[in-house]
Design a protein around this motif. Structure first.
Motif, PDB file in Angstrom:
ATOM      1  N   GLY A 175       0.815  -1.209   0.000  1.00 35.95           N
ATOM      2  CA  GLY A 175       0.000   0.000   0.000  1.00 35.95           C
ATOM      3  C   GLY A 175       0.850   1.260   0.000  1.00 35.95           C
ATOM      4  O   GLY A 175       0.572   2.212  -0.737  1.00 35.95           O
ATOM      5  N   ARG A 176       1.907   1.266   0.808  1.00 35.37           N
ATOM      6  CA  ARG A 176       2.818   2.427   0.827  1.00 35.37           C
ATOM      7  C   ARG A 176       3.557   2.552  -0.499  1.00 35.37           C
ATOM      8  O   ARG A 176       3.800   3.662  -0.979  1.00 35.37           O
ATOM      9  CB  ARG A 176       3.794   2.307   1.994  1.00 35.37           C
ATOM     10  CG  ARG A 176       3.116   2.491   3.345  1.00 35.37           C
ATOM     11  CD  ARG A 176       4.112   2.754   4.473  1.00 35.37           C
ATOM     12  NE  ARG A 176       5.241   1.846   4.543  1.00 35.37           N
ATOM     13  CZ  ARG A 176       5.283   0.750   5.289  1.00 35.37           C
ATOM     14  NH1 ARG A 176       4.250   0.401   6.018  1.00 35.37           N
ATOM     15  NH2 ARG A 176       6.370  -0.006   5.308  1.00 35.37           N
ATOM     16  N   ALA A 177       3.913   1.418  -1.098  1.00 36.36           N
ATOM     17  CA  ALA A 177       4.623   1.442  -2.377  1.00 36.36           C
ATOM     18  C   ALA A 177       3.726   2.001  -3.486  1.00 36.36           C
ATOM     19  O   ALA A 177       4.195   2.721  -4.363  1.00 36.36           O
ATOM     20  CB  ALA A 177       5.111   0.040  -2.742  1.00 36.36           C
ATOM     21  N   LYS A 178       2.443   1.690  -3.437  1.00 38.64           N
ATOM     22  CA  LYS A 178       1.508   2.236  -4.423  1.00 38.64           C
ATOM     23  C   LYS A 178       1.383   3.743  -4.278  1.00 38.64           C
ATOM     24  O   LYS A 178       1.187   4.452  -5.267  1.00 38.64           O
ATOM     25  CB  LYS A 178       0.141   1.578  -4.271  1.00 38.64           C
ATOM     26  CG  LYS A 178       0.105   0.147  -4.755  1.00 38.64           C
ATOM     27  CD  LYS A 178      -1.264  -0.460  -4.524  1.00 38.64           C
ATOM     28  CE  LYS A 178      -1.287  -1.932  -4.905  1.00 38.64           C
ATOM     29  NZ  LYS A 178      -2.582  -2.543  -4.611  1.00 38.64           N
ATOM     30  N   ALA A 179       1.504   4.250  -3.056  1.00 33.18           N
ATOM     31  CA  ALA A 179       1.436   5.682  -2.813  1.00 33.18           C
ATOM     32  C   ALA A 179       2.714   6.408  -3.250  1.00 33.18           C
ATOM     33  O   ALA A 179       2.724   7.625  -3.353  1.00 33.18           O
ATOM     34  CB  ALA A 179       1.163   5.944  -1.332  1.00 33.18           C
ATOM     35  N   SER A 180       3.783   5.658  -3.491  1.00 36.11           N
ATOM     36  CA  SER A 180       5.068   6.210  -3.957  1.00 36.11           C
ATOM     37  C   SER A 180       5.492   5.447  -5.206  1.00 36.11           C
ATOM     38  O   SER A 180       6.438   4.657  -5.178  1.00 36.11           O
ATOM     39  CB  SER A 180       6.137   6.057  -2.875  1.00 36.11           C
ATOM     40  OG  SER A 180       5.758   6.690  -1.691  1.00 36.11           O
ATOM     41  N   PRO A 181       4.799   5.666  -6.331  1.00 32.22           N
ATOM     42  CA  PRO A 181       5.013   4.825  -7.510  1.00 32.22           C
ATOM     43  C   PRO A 181       6.419   4.852  -8.100  1.00 32.22           C
ATOM     44  O   PRO A 181       6.815   3.911  -8.762  1.00 32.22           O
ATOM     45  CB  PRO A 181       3.985   5.337  -8.515  1.00 32.22           C
ATOM     46  CG  PRO A 181       3.577   6.675  -8.028  1.00 32.22           C
ATOM     47  CD  PRO A 181       3.798   6.702  -6.552  1.00 32.22           C
TER      48      PRO A 181
END
Length: 128
Positions: A52-58
């Motif tokens: 989820g955090r990785a999706k917020a920092s593509p």
């Protein structure tokens, strides 16, 4: 003195227009049982949170580092460290993270930390 100011002013303006530096890496740790690369329910939940955090920092790269305890043969430990890291990477991919963002880094055996289970881990570094 005036000449120095005229040279410095455009440099400051250029620096202000540049993209901000990348945020420092966040570190999450997944623990494993002895001689296992299987993620339990808690570990899978943590990896999903990281996704989820990785999706917020593509644009942020992801490093997945696998470790093992020092017991056993070097070959077994290298393979186990890689299997642990790959399993974590597979969960990230299943959660929608592009595999091209993920770099797997099997580190192999490390000496026991404060608690022996700390050596049986995968570190997920997001960004940095």
């Amino acid at each position: 003195m005036r000449r120095l100011f005229l040279v410095a002013l455009p440099m400051l303006a250029l620096a202000a227009c540049q993209a901000p530096s990348q945020a420092p890496a966040s570190r999450s740790v997944v623990f494993f049982t002895n001689d296992s690369a299987a993620l339990d329910e808690n570990a899978a939940g943590l990896v999903s949170e990281v996704a989820g955090r990785a999706k917020a920092s593509p644009g942020a790269p992801i490093r997945v580092r696998g470790f093992t305890a020092p017991d056993g043969s070097a070959g077994f430990n290298r393979a186990l460290a890689e299997a642990r890291a790959r399993n974590v990477a597979d969960v990230l991919v299943a959660a929608g993270i592009e595999r091209s963002r993920i770099r797997i880094e099997p580190r192999g055996p490390v000496s026991y930390e404060m608690i022996p289970t700390e050596s049986r881990r995968v570190e997920i570094l997001l960004g940095g």
